[in-house]
Write an enzyme that holds these catalytic residues in place. Structure first.
Site: not given
Length: 300
Positions: A173, A222, A292
């Site tokens: 990520r 998320s 995130e």
């Protein structure tokens, strides 16, 4: 910082002052952009950034799915890639040229129709190509770095560059794309596949998402990255945070790595709830959860 219209370069697209961002992000909360710029094409964006005072911050906005815009708004210029950047075209038998504003659903559907397998996972990520490339977006065992050949980027300086996938410093990520850079297109490569089998895999992914995630809620996807050796949702659940509320924000009872705006949450409520979850998880398991969801802008 006061940024007067007279200090801004002229554009061929649209440039709006004090533009509300809440309607443009999934949480439906947060403040306004000092300026919102929707360029007509990549050259319009490059010309604007070349002439824009280098001290003015620039941020790209996609579908706003994995984003908290703080209640004080975003200073400087928010760049939103609209319809001119939402095209997806077949480059060769197994490769697609995708605009930075194209959605994951459009990319995966175009790949299916062209008999290109390996891009099905994009069906499940609520975002745009520019966001996938910047954040190495992924799901169901695949990541953007698995399919990216190269991307076209307009740097904050206005310079237009093409970067190969291995130049992006990808990790989980994360990419090393510099602040203020805007991904305007990407070349994705899959493998030859059967459209019916590709559709079946897309259906499987869609069903799995529907079953496990609060898709019809005001959410940001998320919330926390999965720590090494752990699932973020399980850590949140073990810390007793399922259904936890703060103001108008709540930890989803369906999937504990999702935060919800129950209707009247401020961005401050949502972010504070996330920080409380992080505190409780740290106290319970000793694991430090990392956000995130991107958090941008100023607090009120």
């Amino acid at each position: 910082m006061t940024l007067a219209e007279t200090a801004l370069p002229s554009v061929r697209g649209t440039l709006k002052a004090d533009a509300p961002l809440a309607p443009l992000v999934w949480f439906k909360a947060g403040g306004a952009a000092q300026w919102l710029f929707e360029p007509k094409d990549a050259q319009d964006l490059a010309d604007f950034l070349t002439r824009l005072d280098p001290s003015v911050p620039v941020m790209a906005l996609g579908l706003g799915s994995n984003l908290i815009v703080r209640d004080g708004g975003v200073p400087g210029v928010v760049v939103r890639l609209g319809k001119p950047f939402a095209k997806v075209e077949q480059a060769d038998a197994v490769t697609l040229r995708c605009g930075g504003g194209a959605s994951g659903i459009l990319v995966s559907s175009t790949a299916r129709d062209a008999g290109i397998a390996g891009l099905e996972f994009l069906r499940s990520i609520p975002g745009t190509v520019g966001g996938f490339v910047r954040m190495n977006g992924g799901a169901y065992g695949r990541e953007t770095r698995d399919i990216l050949v190269e991307c076209d980027v307009v740097l904050r300086s206005g310079e237009q560059v093409t970067l190969a996938a291995d130049a992006l410093g990808y990790s989980y990520r994360h990419s090393s794309l510099p602040e203020g850079a805007v991904v305007v297109s990407a070349l994705f490569r899959g493998a030859a596949g059967d459209p019916a089998a590709i559709q079946a895999e897309m259906d499987r992914i869609a069903a799995a998402r529907e079953e496990s995630q609060p898709l019809r809620s005001k959410t940001g996807g998320s919330t926390f990255k999965n720590p090494a050796g752990h699932k973020a949702w399980a850590l949140v659940d073990e810390a007793g945070c399922r259904g936890l509320r703060l103001g108008g924000a709540q930890v989803s009872e369906k999937h504990t790595n999702f935060l919800l705006n129950l209707g009247d949450a401020t961005s401050a409520d949502i972010e504070a709830l996330g920080e409380e979850v992080r505190r409780r998880v740290k106290a319970k398991s000793g694991v430090e959860l990392e956000w995130e969801i991107q958090r941008v802008g100023l607090t009120k």
